[in-house]
Motif scaffolding. Sequence first.
Motif, PDB file in Angstrom:
ATOM      1  N   PHE A 197       0.818  -1.214   0.000  1.00  0.00           N
ATOM      2  CA  PHE A 197       0.000   0.000   0.000  1.00  0.00           C
ATOM      3  C   PHE A 197       0.855   1.269   0.000  1.00  0.00           C
ATOM      4  O   PHE A 197       0.306   2.375   0.013  1.00  0.00           O
ATOM      5  N   ALA A 198       2.170   1.130  -0.033  1.00  0.00           N
ATOM      6  CA  ALA A 198       3.051   2.303   0.028  1.00  0.00           C
ATOM      7  C   ALA A 198       2.806   3.263  -1.125  1.00  0.00           C
ATOM      8  O   ALA A 198       2.841   4.491  -0.946  1.00  0.00           O
ATOM      9  N   ALA A 199       2.545   2.733  -2.313  1.00  0.00           N
ATOM     10  CA  ALA A 199       2.331   3.600  -3.481  1.00  0.00           C
ATOM     11  C   ALA A 199       1.084   4.458  -3.291  1.00  0.00           C
ATOM     12  O   ALA A 199       1.076   5.655  -3.643  1.00  0.00           O
ATOM     13  N   ILE A 200       0.018   3.879  -2.740  1.00  0.00           N
ATOM     14  CA  ILE A 200      -1.205   4.629  -2.470  1.00  0.00           C
ATOM     15  C   ILE A 200      -0.942   5.712  -1.433  1.00  0.00           C
ATOM     16  O   ILE A 200      -1.360   6.876  -1.578  1.00  0.00           O
ATOM     17  N   GLU A 201      -0.235   5.347  -0.359  1.00  0.00           N
ATOM     18  CA  GLU A 201       0.059   6.312   0.703  1.00  0.00           C
ATOM     19  C   GLU A 201       0.903   7.468   0.167  1.00  0.00           C
ATOM     20  O   GLU A 201       0.683   8.631   0.531  1.00  0.00           O
ATOM     21  N   ASP A 202       1.864   7.170  -0.713  1.00  0.00           N
ATOM     22  CA  ASP A 202       2.696   8.220  -1.307  1.00  0.00           C
ATOM     23  C   ASP A 202       1.857   9.192  -2.133  1.00  0.00           C
ATOM     24  O   ASP A 202       2.038  10.415  -2.053  1.00  0.00           O
ATOM     25  N   GLU A 203       0.963   8.651  -2.956  1.00  0.00           N
ATOM     26  CA  GLU A 203       0.105   9.496  -3.790  1.00  0.00           C
ATOM     27  C   GLU A 203      -0.769  10.401  -2.935  1.00  0.00           C
ATOM     28  O   GLU A 203      -0.911  11.598  -3.201  1.00  0.00           O
ATOM     29  N   LEU A 204      -1.377   9.831  -1.907  1.00  0.00           N
ATOM     30  CA  LEU A 204      -2.248  10.624  -1.035  1.00  0.00           C
ATOM     31  C   LEU A 204      -1.482  11.728  -0.334  1.00  0.00           C
ATOM     32  O   LEU A 204      -1.963  12.861  -0.189  1.00  0.00           O
ATOM     33  N   THR A 205      -0.278  11.413   0.125  1.00  0.00           N
ATOM     34  CA  THR A 205       0.555  12.409   0.795  1.00  0.00           C
ATOM     35  C   THR A 205       0.904  13.543  -0.155  1.00  0.00           C
ATOM     36  O   THR A 205       0.874  14.723   0.218  1.00  0.00           O
ATOM     37  N   LEU A 207      -0.858  14.573  -2.630  1.00  0.00           N
ATOM     38  CA  LEU A 207      -2.065  15.317  -2.986  1.00  0.00           C
ATOM     39  C   LEU A 207      -2.559  16.228  -1.867  1.00  0.00           C
ATOM     40  O   LEU A 207      -3.016  17.343  -2.127  1.00  0.00           O
ATOM     41  N   VAL A 208      -2.503  15.764  -0.618  1.00  0.00           N
ATOM     42  CA  VAL A 208      -3.080  16.564   0.478  1.00  0.00           C
ATOM     43  C   VAL A 208      -2.106  16.862   1.604  1.00  0.00           C
ATOM     44  O   VAL A 208      -2.426  17.659   2.499  1.00  0.00           O
ATOM     45  N   GLY A 209      -0.956  16.232   1.622  1.00  0.00           N
ATOM     46  CA  GLY A 209      -0.010  16.438   2.705  1.00  0.00           C
ATOM     47  C   GLY A 209      -0.216  15.444   3.830  1.00  0.00           C
ATOM     48  O   GLY A 209      -1.322  14.916   4.018  1.00  0.00           O
ATOM     49  N   PRO A 210       0.834  15.148   4.602  1.00  0.00           N
ATOM     50  CA  PRO A 210       0.749  14.114   5.641  1.00  0.00           C
ATOM     51  C   PRO A 210      -0.217  14.467   6.771  1.00  0.00           C
ATOM     52  O   PRO A 210      -0.890  13.584   7.312  1.00  0.00           O
ATOM     53  N   GLU A 211      -0.320  15.746   7.135  1.00  0.00           N
ATOM     54  CA  GLU A 211      -1.207  16.108   8.249  1.00  0.00           C
ATOM     55  C   GLU A 211      -2.673  15.900   7.880  1.00  0.00           C
ATOM     56  O   GLU A 211      -3.461  15.354   8.674  1.00  0.00           O
ATOM     57  N   GLU A 212      -3.053  16.343   6.687  1.00  0.00           N
ATOM     58  CA  GLU A 212      -4.446  16.183   6.263  1.00  0.00           C
ATOM     59  C   GLU A 212      -4.786  14.710   6.062  1.00  0.00           C
ATOM     60  O   GLU A 212      -5.894  14.269   6.398  1.00  0.00           O
ATOM     61  N   LEU A 213      -3.843  13.941   5.542  1.00  0.00           N
ATOM     62  CA  LEU A 213      -4.068  12.507   5.381  1.00  0.00           C
ATOM     63  C   LEU A 213      -4.335  11.852   6.732  1.00  0.00           C
ATOM     64  O   LEU A 213      -5.284  11.062   6.883  1.00  0.00           O
ATOM     65  N   LYS A 214      -3.527  12.207   7.723  1.00  0.00           N
ATOM     66  CA  LYS A 214      -3.718  11.654   9.067  1.00  0.00           C
ATOM     67  C   LYS A 214      -5.073  12.070   9.639  1.00  0.00           C
ATOM     68  O   LYS A 214      -5.783  11.260  10.250  1.00  0.00           O
ATOM     69  N   LEU A 216      -7.882  12.860   8.041  1.00  0.00           N
ATOM     70  CA  LEU A 216      -8.977  12.151   7.366  1.00  0.00           C
ATOM     71  C   LEU A 216      -9.084  10.707   7.852  1.00  0.00           C
ATOM     72  O   LEU A 216     -10.188  10.181   8.037  1.00  0.00           O
ATOM     73  N   GLN A 217      -7.937  10.071   8.069  1.00  0.00           N
ATOM     74  CA  GLN A 217      -7.963   8.691   8.546  1.00  0.00           C
ATOM     75  C   GLN A 217      -8.458   8.605   9.987  1.00  0.00           C
ATOM     76  O   GLN A 217      -9.248   7.712  10.324  1.00  0.00           O
ATOM     77  N   GLU A 218      -8.019   9.518  10.825  1.00  0.00           N
ATOM     78  CA  GLU A 218      -8.452   9.497  12.223  1.00  0.00           C
ATOM     79  C   GLU A 218      -9.942   9.788  12.359  1.00  0.00           C
ATOM     80  O   GLU A 218     -10.609   9.276  13.258  1.00  0.00           O
ATOM     81  N   ALA A 219     -10.476  10.601  11.451  1.00  0.00           N
ATOM     82  CA  ALA A 219     -11.913  10.898  11.459  1.00  0.00           C
ATOM     83  C   ALA A 219     -12.716   9.798  10.777  1.00  0.00           C
ATOM     84  O   ALA A 219     -13.940   9.905  10.687  1.00  0.00           O
ATOM     85  N   ARG A 220     -12.018   8.773  10.303  1.00  0.00           N
ATOM     86  CA  ARG A 220     -12.650   7.641   9.609  1.00  0.00           C
ATOM     87  C   ARG A 220     -13.419   8.081   8.364  1.00  0.00           C
ATOM     88  O   ARG A 220     -14.393   7.456   7.956  1.00  0.00           O
ATOM     89  N   ARG A 221     -12.966   9.152   7.763  1.00  0.00           N
ATOM     90  CA  ARG A 221     -13.542   9.579   6.493  1.00  0.00           C
ATOM     91  C   ARG A 221     -12.779   8.967   5.332  1.00  0.00           C
ATOM     92  O   ARG A 221     -13.268   8.942   4.205  1.00  0.00           O
ATOM     93  N   LEU A 222     -11.565   8.504   5.604  1.00  0.00           N
ATOM     94  CA  LEU A 222     -10.730   7.858   4.595  1.00  0.00           C
ATOM     95  C   LEU A 222     -10.261   6.525   5.135  1.00  0.00           C
ATOM     96  O   LEU A 222      -9.662   6.451   6.209  1.00  0.00           O
ATOM     97  N   GLU A 223     -10.544   5.463   4.391  1.00  0.00           N
ATOM     98  CA  GLU A 223     -10.099   4.120   4.762  1.00  0.00           C
ATOM     99  C   GLU A 223      -9.268   3.533   3.628  1.00  0.00           C
ATOM    100  O   GLU A 223      -9.660   3.606   2.457  1.00  0.00           O
TER     101      GLU A 223
END
Length: 330
Positions: A197-205, A207-214, A216-223
């Motif tokens: 899943f590293a490639a997906i995580e890299d793309e998301l980072t 696009l939105v940056g590591p803080e926003e990615l974290k 969204l995941q903590e709010a369970r809006r992104l799985e």
Amino acid sequence: MTTRPTTDPDQTFRASLDLSNAFAGQIRSAGAEVLARLVPELAPYHATLHLTGNRLDLAGDEAAVQMLQEVVQTAAEASQDGASPDHIWAADAIAASLRQALERGLAFRVPGLRNAVRPKTVMQHAFMSALLAKSPPVVIGAGPTGTGKTHLALAAGLNLLEDGKFRHLVIARPHVFERGEVVTAQTRTDTAYDGQFAAIEDELTDLVGPEELKRLQEARRLEIMPVGRMRGRTFQNAYVIVDEAQNMNIQRTRMAVTRLGQNSRIVLTGDPSHVELKDEGPSGLAHLIDLVEGSDIARVFHFSAAQIVRDPVVATLEALYAQDNASGPA
């Protein structure tokens, strides 16, 4: 050169270009094949061109008409500078004008992303437009690596999440067995979250940056999940992306696409010519495309090696592999 754009009730976009006497005469001298040469370059968009006197009428999909305007205006400027018709209407000149049109006026400036999404090919623009549209519920991007399918799908999903069109963004991909890998219960059922899943995580980072990615995941809006974890779930009000979908068999593909609940869409990306299944039967992606292409529930976009944007070397290598596969064993 002046432009008069209009839109018909049937959503056909029209524009007229008033050409100079000299440039209109040049087009007439070159023949209708010059204008006809432009239309295939706009696929999968559709457009028509018709020259009457000094007026060039354009009609079709709005993006196609906008790109045609850019091409014709660039050609008119080159004509004024004394360029020959053979140079003006050469394939590489047309391609350069289309790239310019995509960069200038057809970028997607969408909320939720750090930067605008700038398609590099006409197919990318059409794919992104479909991803952001309200329908159909199923969108498939099929073709070789490096054509931007995954990047655009993730960008669209993040934007629609930010816009409130969906409450959840779900990203899944199947596990690919590596040579010599020990098969465990988790990998057999495709429920293990691992380094693939590293490639997906890299793309998301990106696009939105590591803080926003974290966030969204903590709010369970992104799985982000292995495909096996989709089993038994129903995704309501969700935008679901299945990446590397060619590596699911027919049964698993059926399981994944039937997880949709109310107000949900699913996007599948993958390369049907690059299947890495371990004794699980044929790929479900090609089977699904055969089932839904041309129906009102799905749109299918077929990318080619000519549309690889990652690097020219990647395009060359993909073309060589495709040629080798086509020739088969001696």
